[in-house]
Design a protein around this motif. Structure first.
Motif, short mmCIF file in Angstrom:
data_model
loop_
_atom_site.label_atom_id
_atom_site.label_comp_id
_atom_site.label_asym_id
_atom_site.label_seq_id
_atom_site.Cartn_x
_atom_site.Cartn_y
_atom_site.Cartn_z
N GLU A 1 -12.70 4.13 -11.18
CA GLU A 1 -11.89 4.07 -9.97
C GLU A 1 -12.50 4.92 -8.87
OE1 GLU A 1 -7.97 5.27 -11.18
OE2 GLU A 1 -7.60 3.37 -12.21
N PHE A 2 -12.56 4.33 -7.67
CA PHE A 2 -13.08 5.03 -6.50
C PHE A 2 -12.10 4.87 -5.35
CE2 PHE A 2 -16.80 4.28 -9.08
CZ PHE A 2 -17.50 5.47 -8.96
N GLY A 3 -12.24 5.68 -4.35
CA GLY A 3 -11.30 5.68 -3.23
C GLY A 3 -11.85 5.08 -1.95
N SER A 4 -13.03 4.47 -1.99
CA SER A 4 -13.57 3.87 -0.77
C SER A 4 -14.45 2.68 -1.10
CB SER A 4 -14.38 4.90 0.03
OG SER A 4 -15.61 5.18 -0.62
N TYR A 5 -14.51 1.74 -0.17
CA TYR A 5 -15.40 0.60 -0.36
C TYR A 5 -16.86 1.01 -0.42
CZ TYR A 5 -11.76 -2.95 -0.04
OH TYR A 5 -10.68 -3.74 -0.28
N ARG B 1 -7.99 -5.51 -7.28
CA ARG B 1 -8.16 -5.14 -8.69
C ARG B 1 -7.23 -5.98 -9.57
NH1 ARG B 1 -7.80 0.85 -11.43
NH2 ARG B 1 -7.66 0.14 -13.59
N PHE C 1 -10.52 0.20 -6.92
CA PHE C 1 -9.56 1.20 -6.47
C PHE C 1 -8.59 1.46 -7.62
CE2 PHE C 1 -10.77 -0.38 -2.21
CZ PHE C 1 -11.03 0.84 -1.60
N ALA C 2 -7.71 2.42 -7.47
CA ALA C 2 -6.71 2.73 -8.50
C ALA C 2 -5.75 1.57 -8.69
CB ALA C 2 -5.94 3.99 -8.10
N ASN C 3 -4.97 1.62 -9.77
CA ASN C 3 -3.96 0.59 -10.02
C ASN C 3 -3.07 0.43 -8.78
OD1 ASN C 3 -4.45 -0.34 -12.65
ND2 ASN C 3 -3.57 1.52 -13.49
N CYS D 1 -3.98 -1.82 -6.40
CA CYS D 1 -4.83 -2.55 -5.46
C CYS D 1 -4.75 -4.03 -5.79
CB CYS D 1 -6.26 -2.05 -5.56
SG CYS D 1 -7.45 -3.07 -4.66
N GLY E 1 2.88 1.62 -3.25
CA GLY E 1 2.04 1.76 -4.43
C GLY E 1 2.08 0.60 -5.41
N VAL F 1 0.83 -1.20 0.00
CA VAL F 1 0.00 0.00 0.00
C VAL F 1 0.87 1.26 0.00
CG1 VAL F 1 -1.69 1.34 1.33
CG2 VAL F 1 -1.95 -1.14 1.09
#
Length: 132
Positions: free
Chosen positions: A99-103, A80, A73-75, A77, A19, A16
């Protein structure tokens, strides 16, 4: 269920923080394949659910996905990456990736019929989104 080891959490944190798997492997002085394997083992113990909207037909294999939109999520993850690898192995290409930043945002989009996602079963349970 086996307890999660501190080493596994350190590997997850590195993925995480850095990245991605390749940079985490460098930081941890491990082979990228080792980092990937350890992350997949951790995911398996935590439980991962392929989540699609109510109106979507049953998905039994990657070809059933068709050209559905992937919600993720973004690349970088690991969920993903796991879903994209599964689809890629069957030569299935999503129409697009949102792409989103939260569940909660991911689950809301899938529930609204926008596409599909792969999320931990615990997230679906916590958001009361798991089907009976």
């Amino acid at each position: 269920m086996r307890k999660i080891e501190l080493d596994e959490l350190e590997i997850l944190r590195a993925v995480v923080t850095e990245g991605g798997v390749a940079r985490a492997a460098q930081t941890l002085h491990r082979a990228p394949s080792n980092v990937t394997t350890r992350i997949k083992q951790l995911e398996d113990r935590l439980g991962v659910a392929l989540f699609s909207g109510i109106g979507m037909h049953a998905i039994r294999n990657a070809s059933d996905v068709g050209r559905a939109t992937l919600i993720a999520f973004a690349n970088g993850c690991s969920y993903r990456e796991r879903l994209e690898d599964w689809l890629g192995d069957a030569n299935v290409l999503p129409e697009r990736v949102l792409e989103f930043g939260s569940y909660p945002a991911i689950v809301a989009c899938v529930a609204a019929g926008t596409g599909l996602a792969i999320v931990p079963h615990s997230v679906l349970s916590a958001l009361n989104a798991a089907s009976e």
